[in-house]
Design a protein around this motif. Structure first.
Motif: not given
Lengths: 325, 306
Positions: A146, A149, A162, A164, A260-262, A266, A269, A320
């Motif tokens: 992460v 990224i 990404v 998920v 966390q990806l947000k 990112v 998804l 991740y």
């Protein structure tokens, strides 16, 4: 955040759209896409109709043309890009530089995404693809944490998408010929990995040997599940150890990492599984849509709702989390 | 046909590493690709020896290229890759691109070569690389002869030389995960160089104890040594201009010599194959990607003309 959902059939496309998919991705029924399985994917008329249905319901359709064109037969791939443009696709997902160049030259208005099969794993190469081929989005390979990224998003204007949920490649995608080494058929050239046509289950009395291309990579005792023999999730032996040397038979579930990806910047998804049934697709889509809606509205994420849909009941957050390496 | 020695895929101690290049300077190979292909953590152990090795090879009349990594993810790796072009210019050698990140970093107009880890499957990609300055491409080992032939034909018009995998364990996959570390219950960041005792990779068997693959840190190779002994006439006929031999820890100079003789028409395929068996008894061969059904197959027979 945008949810990008798989559709292997027109029925799955409609199910995904109705379940709340912002975007659906699919492929033509030939070797131009990386899920070239019997009975799967769309003919030209189905694709046009599917796109019409999705657009009527406010969803987008991306067409994956993400195998590497065969020398001497590039026309098949060129036609796929041209037909995607005329069918009204919102973007094509491409991996091959030659095909990206063709698309840019012949269909400049057709939006281009860089497939995970290109294994573009850092911002330098992503920006290079953007300079050369004006790609607007990259699907990131499943080798990044992460934090990595987030660092990529800091250094590129290209949107990132990404994975998920679903099947998990352990190797850098598009850079793996394990399958053709064992069976003659590969993701890059044929759009298949560890194909079912090369699987056999051999009854040895007290155990069941599971083979791919004649290589025994699982043995199950009665009552034990016999996982599908995908090469990188097979059971192997070295001189002094036996086990899942590459990866356990797990599938990816990064649901709890969505916040966390947000934060990592990112855009989209992606859910793996064009080979899955429409009811599976609908359920996964509904759950992920709920999760991103909850996030947008500041509600807590619902937990553990997808576990029972996972392969072999075991899950991983993959690369991740850095410790996976 | 020329002979290229590819980058050493494995982690060797500095002395055997240097000895390889000293030896290559003395034998009849034409090109040598040098540097770290697989894991950036290995490079500090022999990095300071690279300039001397290149100088020795150049003085012996060899063409030399420095390779990029096959997968560039970390900040340190991006920096390494960015420095490659400068390093190449300083030492008077070209860069072999094995991840397009390296191409992204080359000043426009710089001539370069392309290694087998870049996906060159068709004419369109070949033409794009040529337009960026590629002068030589070693094709991915997965390609069958029909693709090799089509690409060679196209390459002629582009002025690009085509090279094909001639001998060595096949680079089948690359990952973010280190399998040597995993085997020792460690992570990649704390690997403690678990790969250093396997100078040809660690053989991985199936559950029937059939040798199948080999692990080499983040890389997965074939157990077999792919070998084009029987396909040389067919490859020459379709226009392949060179063969790539991948370093191995035993008898490599002898192996290069046997290939030279075979290319020069002084021995036949059978003599080459039996010579290889003397070098490393029990070394299993394959030629399936070029002429069989699956990559692991060994046909041991010349290719039928297309």
């Amino acid at each position: 955040m945008e949810i990008v959902c798989p559709a292997g059939t027109p029925a799955a496309l409609r199910a995904a759209v109705k379940a709340g998919a912002h975007t659906v991705y699919c492929g033509f029924n030939d070797e131009t896409n990386a899920r070239n399985f019997p009975g799967l994917n769309f003919d030209r008329a189905e694709m046009r109709e599917g796109i019409r249905f999705a657009h009527d319901h406010g969803s987008k359709v991306l067409i994956a043309i993400n195998t590497f064109p065969r020398a001497g037969a590039e026309g098949i791939w060129h036609d796929a890009v041209s037909d995607a443009a005329s069918a009204g696709a919102d973007a094509v997902i491409l991996a091959d530089p030659g095909l990206l160049a063709f698309a840019m030259q012949n269909h400049p208005d057709l939006r281009r995404h860089l497939s995970v099969q290109a294994a573009a794993a850092n911002s330098d190469v992503i920006n290079f693809y953007a300079r050369c081929f004006d790609v607007k989005r990259v699907v990131l390979p499943r080798v990044l944490s992460v934090a990595e990224i987030a660092a990529i998003n800091d250094q590129t204007k290209v949107e990132t998408e990404v994975f998920v949920f679903g099947g998990l490649c352990v190797m850098a995608e598009g850079r793996c010929s394990l399958s053709s080494y064992a069976t003659g058929l590969s993701p890059n050239m044929n759009g298949v990995c560890s194909p079912a046509s090369h699987v056999d289950y051999h009854d040895e009395g007290d155990t069941l040997a599971v083979r791919l291309g004649g290589y025994t990579i699982h043995r199950a005792k009665p009552g034990e599940p016999a996982p599908y023999p995908t090469l990188c999730k097979g059971c192997f032996a070295t001189q002094d150890q036996k086990g899942y040397l590459f990866e356990d038979p797990v599938s990816l579930n990064a649901e709890q990492l969505i916040p966390q990806l947000k934060k990592a910047g990112v855009t989209a998804l992606k859910i793996e599984g064009r080979q899955r049934s429409r009811s599976y697709v609908a359920q996964v889509v509904r759950n992920f849509r709920d999760a991103v809606d909850a996030l947008e509205e500041g509600r807590e994420l619902p937990a553990g709702m997808l576990a029972r849909l996972s392969e072999g009941q075991a899950e991983t957050t993959g690369a991740y989390r850095k410790i996976w390496r | 046909m020329h002979l290229t020695v590819g980058p050493n895929q494995f982690f060797w101690k500095p002395d055997p590493w240097s000895a390889l290049y000293d030896e290559l300077a003395r034998i009849a190979v034409d090109r040598v690709v040098i540097g770290e292909l697989i894991c950036s953590k290995r490079l500090p152990f022999y990095q300071d020896r690279i300039p001397d090795a290149i100088e020795t090879l150049l003085a012996a009349g060899k063409k030399v290229a420095v390779t990029s990594l096959a997968l560039v993810t970390l900040k340190r790796e991006r920096k390494m890759t960015a420095e490659l072009a400068g390093l190449g210019a300083e030492l008077g050698v070209e860069v072999e691109v094995n991840d397009l990140t390296a191409l992204a970093m080359l000043p426009e107009g710089t001539a370069f070569s392309v290694g087998p880890m870049v996906n060159v499957y068709n004419e369109g990609t070949l033409a794009w690389l040529a337009s960026r300055g590629a002068t030589r491409v070693c094709l991915p080992p997965e390609l069958p002869l029909a693709s090799v032939a089509a690409l060679c034909q196209h390459a002629r018009g582009l002025g690009v030389a085509i090279e094909v995998w001639g001998h060595g364990r096949l680079p089948l996959a690359i990952s973010g995960r280190c399998y040597h570390a995993r085997l020792h219950g460690r992570t990649k960041d704390n690997c403690q160089f678990a790969c250093e005792d396997d100078p040809d990779g660690l053989t991985v068997d199936t559950l029937d104890r059939q040798p199948f693959l080999a692990i080499n840190g983040v890389q997965t190779l074939s157990d077999t040594y792919a070998n084009a002994a029987n396909q040389i006439e067919a490859l020459r006929e379709v226009g392949v201009s060179g063969l790539r031999l991948s370093p191995q820890s035993t008898g490599f100079a002898r192996l290069c010599h046997l290939f030279r003789q075979r290319i020069d028409g002084k021995t036949d395929a059978a003599a080459l194959v039996s010579g290889l068996d003397e070098i490393a008894r029990g070394m299993r061969l394959s030629d399936g990607f070029l002429s069989g059904v699956a990559g692991a197959d060994w046909t041991g027979k010349p290719l039928q003309p297309l």
